[in-house]
Scaffold this active site. Sequence first.
Site, PDB file in Angstrom:
ATOM      1  N   ASN A   9      29.109  43.686  36.649  1.00 20.93           N
ATOM      2  CA  ASN A   9      30.368  43.696  35.907  1.00 20.93           C
ATOM      3  C   ASN A   9      30.653  42.255  35.511  1.00 20.93           C
ATOM      4  O   ASN A   9      31.028  41.444  36.358  1.00 20.93           O
ATOM      5  CB  ASN A   9      31.494  44.255  36.799  1.00 20.93           C
ATOM      6  CG  ASN A   9      32.856  44.159  36.141  1.00 20.93           C
ATOM      7  OD1 ASN A   9      32.954  43.931  34.931  1.00 20.93           O
ATOM      8  ND2 ASN A   9      33.910  44.339  36.924  1.00 20.93           N
ATOM      9  N   LYS A  11      32.928  41.106  33.694  1.00 23.54           N
ATOM     10  CA  LYS A  11      34.366  40.851  33.514  1.00 23.54           C
ATOM     11  C   LYS A  11      34.591  40.057  32.212  1.00 23.54           C
ATOM     12  O   LYS A  11      33.838  40.242  31.259  1.00 23.54           O
ATOM     13  CB  LYS A  11      34.954  40.135  34.734  1.00 23.54           C
ATOM     14  CG  LYS A  11      34.565  40.809  36.054  1.00 23.54           C
ATOM     15  CD  LYS A  11      35.411  40.383  37.211  1.00 23.54           C
ATOM     16  CE  LYS A  11      34.821  40.945  38.491  1.00 23.54           C
ATOM     17  NZ  LYS A  11      35.735  40.948  39.600  1.00 23.54           N
ATOM     18  N   HIS A  94      39.139  50.274  37.596  1.00 21.96           N
ATOM     19  CA  HIS A  94      38.805  49.049  38.332  1.00 21.96           C
ATOM     20  C   HIS A  94      40.097  48.455  38.900  1.00 21.96           C
ATOM     21  O   HIS A  94      41.141  48.502  38.238  1.00 21.96           O
ATOM     22  CB  HIS A  94      38.100  48.046  37.407  1.00 21.96           C
ATOM     23  CG  HIS A  94      37.536  46.879  38.158  1.00 21.96           C
ATOM     24  ND1 HIS A  94      38.329  45.838  38.571  1.00 21.96           N
ATOM     25  CD2 HIS A  94      36.285  46.615  38.601  1.00 21.96           C
ATOM     26  CE1 HIS A  94      37.569  44.962  39.241  1.00 21.96           C
ATOM     27  NE2 HIS A  94      36.326  45.413  39.268  1.00 21.96           N
ATOM     28  N   GLU A  96      41.235  45.572  39.084  1.00 23.46           N
ATOM     29  CA  GLU A  96      41.909  44.570  38.243  1.00 23.46           C
ATOM     30  C   GLU A  96      42.698  45.267  37.129  1.00 23.46           C
ATOM     31  O   GLU A  96      43.755  44.787  36.713  1.00 23.46           O
ATOM     32  CB  GLU A  96      40.875  43.580  37.684  1.00 23.46           C
ATOM     33  CG  GLU A  96      40.388  42.639  38.787  1.00 23.46           C
ATOM     34  CD  GLU A  96      38.991  42.081  38.616  1.00 23.46           C
ATOM     35  OE1 GLU A  96      38.434  42.157  37.505  1.00 23.46           O
ATOM     36  OE2 GLU A  96      38.437  41.576  39.610  1.00 23.46           O
ATOM     37  N   GLU A 166      35.426  50.130  46.191  1.00 26.31           N
ATOM     38  CA  GLU A 166      35.612  48.679  46.117  1.00 26.31           C
ATOM     39  C   GLU A 166      36.891  48.298  46.850  1.00 26.31           C
ATOM     40  O   GLU A 166      37.988  48.356  46.257  1.00 26.31           O
ATOM     41  CB  GLU A 166      35.732  48.238  44.659  1.00 26.31           C
ATOM     42  CG  GLU A 166      34.523  48.585  43.815  1.00 26.31           C
ATOM     43  CD  GLU A 166      34.418  47.635  42.633  1.00 26.31           C
ATOM     44  OE1 GLU A 166      33.495  46.824  42.631  1.00 26.31           O
ATOM     45  OE2 GLU A 166      35.294  47.677  41.757  1.00 26.31           O
ATOM     46  N   GLY A 172      35.902  39.602  44.618  1.00 26.23           N
ATOM     47  CA  GLY A 172      36.052  38.230  44.158  1.00 26.23           C
ATOM     48  C   GLY A 172      36.564  37.274  45.221  1.00 26.23           C
ATOM     49  O   GLY A 172      36.946  36.149  44.918  1.00 26.23           O
ATOM     50  N   SER A 211      32.185  41.494  46.529  1.00 23.18           N
ATOM     51  CA  SER A 211      31.436  40.311  46.983  1.00 23.18           C
ATOM     52  C   SER A 211      30.020  40.638  47.446  1.00 23.18           C
ATOM     53  O   SER A 211      29.539  40.088  48.440  1.00 23.18           O
ATOM     54  CB  SER A 211      32.216  39.566  48.068  1.00 23.18           C
ATOM     55  OG  SER A 211      33.436  39.083  47.537  1.00 23.18           O
TER      56      SER A 211
END
Length: 248
Positions: A9, A11, A94, A96, A166, A172, A211
């Site tokens: 991904n 991003k 996701h 985010e 996730e 991250g 991560s």
Amino acid sequence: MRQSLIMGNWKMNGSRQDGQALANTLAEGLGSVTQEVAVCVPFVYLSDIQQTLTGSAIVVGAQNVADQTSGAYTGEVSATMLADCGCKYALVGHSERRSYYGDTNASVAKRFIEAQKQNIIPVLCVGETLEERESNRTFQVVDEQLDAVIDAAGIDAFQKAVIAYEPVWAIGTGKTATDDQAQEVHRYIRQRIAARSQTVADSVQILYGGSVKPDNAKALFAMPDIDGGLVGGASLDAKGFLQICHSV
Ligand code: PEP
């Protein structure tokens, strides 16, 4: 036997040139693999990267998809448009998107359905925040995120979908869930699917994300209910991502 899937991904990172260079290095370095490899790239570069990867073993995905089919939805990108660009996958929900852009379980379910209408495989992202984990609500949160989509799309829709677990606290942050922590939730998700359909539970790929790095991928991917990874930061480094791809 489920095929493994490793998905990068990217991003909102890099330029057209950076993306093309990364895609070229990945295509040249991957070699022959039995697992599937995909990269989720920014919308505007989808066609370019898809062309760069044509003839390689790597496919492209999008990082989101609109929850509407077409019309006056300024700034949105429909599943039809993604299909036009050669997308095989689209992330939906996701963390985010959920935390910065207000994607709700209901809108994620609509995105999932829109993707499937165009034969794009939705990758449904689920996972708890640190606060939710510390208050023992991990399973409840995952249930709510999963059930919203199962109720809207039906369990059989998961025959052509992927789930990514996730934990938000691991995305991250450099903090990875331990192999056992990840396996525990993956097994839980598979059991929840099995309560509706054993056939779907046996076939659905459940990826771990949070991560993932070259040095922890192998142990995570060896867990029985982990079918590969959704890799953010580490997918921007060709050498590291290729190492992760070869950790299956
Ligand atoms: C992600 O973006 O889905 C992700 C897991 O990011 P990272 O690997 O950087 O934690």
